[in-house]
Design a protein around this motif. Structure first.
Motif, PDB file in Angstrom:
ATOM      1  N   GLY A 137       0.798  -1.223   0.000  1.00 11.62           N
ATOM      2  CA  GLY A 137       0.000   0.000   0.000  1.00 11.62           C
ATOM      3  C   GLY A 137       0.833   1.277   0.000  1.00 11.62           C
ATOM      4  O   GLY A 137       0.361   2.341  -0.390  1.00 11.62           O
ATOM      5  N   THR A 138       2.081   1.169   0.437  1.00  8.03           N
ATOM      6  CA  THR A 138       2.915   2.368   0.534  1.00  8.03           C
ATOM      7  C   THR A 138       3.797   2.579  -0.698  1.00  8.03           C
ATOM      8  O   THR A 138       4.007   3.710  -1.130  1.00  8.03           O
ATOM      9  CB  THR A 138       3.841   2.309   1.771  1.00  8.03           C
ATOM     10  OG1 THR A 138       4.546   1.052   1.748  1.00  8.03           O
ATOM     11  CG2 THR A 138       3.056   2.437   3.062  1.00  8.03           C
ATOM     12  N   VAL A 139       4.336   1.486  -1.255  1.00 10.53           N
ATOM     13  CA  VAL A 139       5.333   1.616  -2.321  1.00 10.53           C
ATOM     14  C   VAL A 139       4.914   0.956  -3.637  1.00 10.53           C
ATOM     15  O   VAL A 139       4.992   1.581  -4.699  1.00 10.53           O
ATOM     16  CB  VAL A 139       6.692   1.022  -1.859  1.00 10.53           C
ATOM     17  CG1 VAL A 139       7.696   1.010  -3.001  1.00 10.53           C
ATOM     18  CG2 VAL A 139       7.237   1.788  -0.666  1.00 10.53           C
ATOM     19  N   VAL A 140       4.475  -0.296  -3.572  1.00  8.78           N
ATOM     20  CA  VAL A 140       4.193  -1.029  -4.818  1.00  8.78           C
ATOM     21  C   VAL A 140       2.967  -0.438  -5.523  1.00  8.78           C
ATOM     22  O   VAL A 140       3.024  -0.104  -6.701  1.00  8.78           O
ATOM     23  CB  VAL A 140       4.002  -2.543  -4.550  1.00  8.78           C
ATOM     24  CG1 VAL A 140       3.773  -3.290  -5.861  1.00  8.78           C
ATOM     25  CG2 VAL A 140       5.220  -3.122  -3.832  1.00  8.78           C
ATOM     26  N   PHE A 141       1.853  -0.315  -4.780  1.00  9.50           N
ATOM     27  CA  PHE A 141       0.635   0.268  -5.345  1.00  9.50           C
ATOM     28  C   PHE A 141       0.071   1.349  -4.436  1.00  9.50           C
ATOM     29  O   PHE A 141      -0.957   1.150  -3.784  1.00  9.50           O
ATOM     30  CB  PHE A 141      -0.432  -0.817  -5.568  1.00  9.50           C
ATOM     31  CG  PHE A 141      -0.060  -1.854  -6.580  1.00  9.50           C
ATOM     32  CD1 PHE A 141       0.214  -1.492  -7.900  1.00  9.50           C
ATOM     33  CD2 PHE A 141       0.022  -3.192  -6.226  1.00  9.50           C
ATOM     34  CE1 PHE A 141       0.562  -2.452  -8.841  1.00  9.50           C
ATOM     35  CE2 PHE A 141       0.371  -4.156  -7.167  1.00  9.50           C
ATOM     36  CZ  PHE A 141       0.643  -3.792  -8.476  1.00  9.50           C
ATOM     37  N   PRO A 142       0.713   2.526  -4.401  1.00  3.97           N
ATOM     38  CA  PRO A 142       0.195   3.600  -3.539  1.00  3.97           C
ATOM     39  C   PRO A 142      -1.209   4.031  -3.976  1.00  3.97           C
ATOM     40  O   PRO A 142      -1.939   4.611  -3.195  1.00  3.97           O
ATOM     41  CB  PRO A 142       1.208   4.736  -3.716  1.00  3.97           C
ATOM     42  CG  PRO A 142       2.227   4.281  -4.669  1.00  3.97           C
ATOM     43  CD  PRO A 142       1.920   2.903  -5.124  1.00  3.97           C
ATOM     44  N   GLU A 143      -1.579   3.686  -5.222  1.00  7.62           N
ATOM     45  CA  GLU A 143      -2.895   4.087  -5.746  1.00  7.62           C
ATOM     46  C   GLU A 143      -3.922   2.958  -5.613  1.00  7.62           C
ATOM     47  O   GLU A 143      -5.011   3.059  -6.165  1.00  7.62           O
ATOM     48  CB  GLU A 143      -2.745   4.542  -7.202  1.00  7.62           C
ATOM     49  CG  GLU A 143      -2.566   3.437  -8.254  1.00  7.62           C
ATOM     50  CD  GLU A 143      -1.196   2.720  -8.218  1.00  7.62           C
ATOM     51  OE1 GLU A 143      -0.372   3.019  -7.316  1.00  7.62           O
ATOM     52  OE2 GLU A 143      -0.958   1.850  -9.068  1.00  7.62           O
TER      53      GLU A 143
END
Ligand code: C5P
Length: 226
Positions: A137-143
């Motif tokens: 949730g923070t780096v791979v897919f923040p969206e």
């Protein structure tokens, strides 16, 4: 359900993968266990004597990264994908306490993360995916459209992991399992590159006192309201 990206992060042994797998099944989404990828790289490092107790050959491991091919292949019988390292099924081997004792050191190497994050983003291109890990949730897919952050006390988590390992016939002590969990929590949340932390827009679920069923229905409820 609309095809979305669901990111599930949290500390070790919070039952992320069990939840993620069930959720993916229910929604007809792909499930990706990113911890398995870090574990497979660690197994490769162990097999090539690049990591051992109090020793990590970071330079040679980085140089070997292009030789490490990770793939998920569906096990038709079990109904979920298993981790393959250079064409070999390593699903069982990557779950040992020995791999667990080195994995956080390997996962702290930025070049390792860069390779795996790139592969993870490619897997999520079409959406319709549930991915679990530490930095989804923070780096791979923040969206990501939906982010969950699972927590539970270290003792509860160690009890679960201990049961899992002994059920499989692994001869481990509870103290070592607890020690490993606390050590991984520490390394994972204090490392410089992509430390484990709750994304601001993630929904936190403490499952210390929840059964799997209770937690799953809670999560389904959240998904349906999303
Ligand atoms: O999820 P699992 O406990 O199998 O992950 C093993 C280790 O891999 C974690 O303790 C962490 O060091 C690393 N990891 C990571 N980032 C992820 C998933 C796992 O650093 N997205």
């Amino acid at each position: 359900t609309k095809k979305i990206i669901i990111a599930i992060d949290g500390f070790s042994s919070t039952g992320k993968s069990t939840m993620a797998k069930k959720l993916a099944n229910q929604l007809g989404f792909i499930y990706v266990d990113t911890g398995a990828m870090y574990r497979a790289v660690t197994l490769y490092a162990m097999q090539h004597n690049l990591v051992a107790k109090e020793y990590t050959n970071t330079e040679d491991l980085i140089a070997s990264l292009p030789q490490i091919r990770l793939t998920f292949t569906l096990n038709e019988q079990l109904g979920f994908a298993e981790m393959y390292l250079n064409g070999v099924n390593v699903e069982n081997e990557i779950r040992t306490l020995e791999v667990s004792s080195f994995v956080s050191t390997v996962a702290a190497i930025p070049q390792v993360r860069q390779k795996l994050v790139e592969e993870q983003r490619a897997m999520g291109k079409e959406k319709g995916i549930v991915m679990d890990g530490r930095d989804i949730g923070t780096v791979v897919f923040p969206e990501a459209e939906l982010k969950l952050f699972l927590t539970a006390s270290a003792k509860v988590r160690a009890e679960r992991r201990f049961k899992e390992l002994t059920d499989k016939g692994d001869n481990v002590s509870f103290e070592l399992v607890l020690e490993n969990i606390e050590q991984r929590d520490h390394i994972d949340s204090t490392r410089e590159d992509s430390p484990l932390k709750k994304a601001e827009d993630a929904i936190e679920i403490d499952n210390s006192d929840l059964s799997r069923e209770e937690q799953f229905s809670l999560i389904l409820d959240i998904v349906s309201k999303n």
